[in-house]
Design a protein around this motif. Sequence first.
Motif, PDB file in Angstrom:
ATOM      1  N   GLN A  73       0.859  -1.206   0.000  1.00 53.59           N
ATOM      2  CA  GLN A  73       0.000   0.000   0.000  1.00 53.59           C
ATOM      3  C   GLN A  73       0.888   1.247   0.000  1.00 53.59           C
ATOM      4  N   GLU A  74       1.926   1.187   0.831  1.00 47.43           N
ATOM      5  CA  GLU A  74       2.840   2.326   0.957  1.00 47.43           C
ATOM      6  C   GLU A  74       3.557   2.583  -0.365  1.00 47.43           C
ATOM      7  N   ARG A  75       3.972   1.483  -1.018  1.00 46.83           N
ATOM      8  CA  ARG A  75       4.706   1.616  -2.278  1.00 46.83           C
ATOM      9  C   ARG A  75       3.805   2.217  -3.379  1.00 46.83           C
ATOM     10  N   LEU A  76       2.578   1.697  -3.467  1.00 50.28           N
ATOM     11  CA  LEU A  76       1.660   2.181  -4.516  1.00 50.28           C
ATOM     12  C   LEU A  76       1.317   3.653  -4.304  1.00 50.28           C
ATOM     13  N   LEU A  77       0.958   3.995  -3.079  1.00 46.33           N
ATOM     14  CA  LEU A  77       0.563   5.386  -2.810  1.00 46.33           C
ATOM     15  C   LEU A  77       1.780   6.301  -2.801  1.00 46.33           C
ATOM     16  N   GLY A  78       2.929   5.753  -2.315  1.00 41.12           N
ATOM     17  CA  GLY A  78       4.157   6.559  -2.285  1.00 41.12           C
ATOM     18  C   GLY A  78       4.591   6.951  -3.685  1.00 41.12           C
ATOM     19  N   ALA A  79       4.393   6.048  -4.663  1.00 41.40           N
ATOM     20  CA  ALA A  79       4.794   6.358  -6.049  1.00 41.40           C
ATOM     21  C   ALA A  79       4.017   7.558  -6.579  1.00 41.40           C
ATOM     22  N   LEU A 106      -7.728   4.565   7.883  1.00 38.49           N
ATOM     23  CA  LEU A 106      -8.322   5.592   7.018  1.00 38.49           C
ATOM     24  C   LEU A 106      -7.574   6.919   7.157  1.00 38.49           C
ATOM     25  N   ALA A 107      -7.173   7.248   8.400  1.00 32.71           N
ATOM     26  CA  ALA A 107      -6.432   8.501   8.613  1.00 32.71           C
ATOM     27  C   ALA A 107      -5.111   8.448   7.854  1.00 32.71           C
ATOM     28  N   TRP A 108      -4.453   7.280   7.882  1.00 36.37           N
ATOM     29  CA  TRP A 108      -3.187   7.140   7.145  1.00 36.37           C
ATOM     30  C   TRP A 108      -3.426   7.285   5.635  1.00 36.37           C
ATOM     31  N   LEU A 109      -4.476   6.610   5.142  1.00 37.89           N
ATOM     32  CA  LEU A 109      -4.784   6.694   3.708  1.00 37.89           C
ATOM     33  C   LEU A 109      -5.033   8.144   3.296  1.00 37.89           C
ATOM     34  N   ARG A 110      -5.743   8.831   4.116  1.00 37.47           N
ATOM     35  CA  ARG A 110      -6.062  10.224   3.815  1.00 37.47           C
ATOM     36  C   ARG A 110      -4.781  11.049   3.700  1.00 37.47           C
ATOM     37  N   MET A 112      -2.031   9.963   2.796  1.00 36.23           N
ATOM     38  CA  MET A 112      -1.319   9.541   1.581  1.00 36.23           C
ATOM     39  C   MET A 112      -2.059   9.983   0.318  1.00 36.23           C
ATOM     40  N   GLY A 113      -3.102  10.773   0.476  1.00 35.24           N
ATOM     41  CA  GLY A 113      -3.763  11.353  -0.702  1.00 35.24           C
ATOM     42  C   GLY A 113      -5.025  10.643  -1.145  1.00 35.24           C
ATOM     43  N   VAL A 114      -5.441   9.590  -0.421  1.00 35.81           N
ATOM     44  CA  VAL A 114      -6.674   8.894  -0.826  1.00 35.81           C
ATOM     45  C   VAL A 114      -7.872   9.758  -0.412  1.00 35.81           C
ATOM     46  N   ALA A 115      -8.677  10.107  -1.399  1.00 36.57           N
ATOM     47  CA  ALA A 115      -9.826  10.971  -1.111  1.00 36.57           C
ATOM     48  C   ALA A 115     -11.137  10.190  -1.122  1.00 36.57           C
TER      49      ALA A 115
END
Length: 345
Positions: A73-79, A106-110, A112-115
Amino acid sequence: MRPITVPFFISHQGCPNQCVFCNQVRIAGTGGEFPDGDAIRAKVSAYRGTSGGNPVEVAFFGGSFTAIPFDYQERLLGALHPLRERGEVSGIRISTRPDAIDGEHLAWLRGMGVATVEIGIQSMDESVLERSGRGHTAAQVVTACRLVKKAGMVLGAQLMPGLPGDTPALSMTSLHEVLALNPDFLRIYPTLVIAETRLAELYRAGEYVPLSLAGAVTLCKMLLRAALAAEVPVIRIGLQPTAELDCEGSVLAGPYHPAFRQLVEGELCLDLCRKLTTGLPRGMGVTVFCAPARVSDVAGQRRYNLEALRRDGVHVTSIIADPDLSHHDLRVEAGSVSRRGNLLV
Ligand code: SF4
């Protein structure tokens, strides 16, 4: 401006489950490998090149994003991080299961830019969920949806009418329970029997009978009407055609049609045309006025609606695009008669 979506299908990745209807390779047309940073950047760049200046968002569809190993998850969103910083990606959406969400994640995803988080709900009936092998409960759906809203994210809800044990009445109840959770949009996928699934075995054994195409269109029309009346947009109805889905032997049974939504919208229009022309003298010429984007829905696929109305004794002489009409309004004129109606009423 409407964003252009760059889709990445991570089919079945992270999913701990095997729903009876699911064969993600055939549905999404991909084995679901994780793209690497270069592949992500190249695809985003290609979409940006043809976006015409529209914002570009990235979507990870197919699997259960929040259940894949955290470092992926970190790699995909980090890219995507540098692309977001440069304003090249305006937002990120993911899809996942209701039981793979918690507030901290969810807070972490947010961050990382997940809207947007789309939740595969499918049904709110416990027996349907169980018979479909979903592996979660309706209560978990409620919790997950509330958490997404509480996190200030956009909530998408996916429903699947026609699952084992489902009925049109249960589908409507599921919809109303989901609408009460205040989703920002819906997707509705009538259940199909896809090859190499448990549902295919049940179908072959005569233990599962799918919705007919006509039955699914009518049911989805009722679901669409209720959702729009609640002012919740339905952004997709019916599976998107893919090469795999269209290849022979992929869809064994069920209401598959490459233009399923148009059938649904067409039937909505046919219902209203019938209502507005009730009592007119048989064979009288009728003109139908509608919003410009509705003309083909009023005519129906391959002029199906015009033929059906003709069989009813209603002769539609023309369909006129009227930009002053809203997307949900129709007007008919016949001689001195003028009637107006709304598709959602
Ligand atoms: S939860 Fe989603 S990905 Fe997993 S088996 Fe069910 S439909 Fe397929």
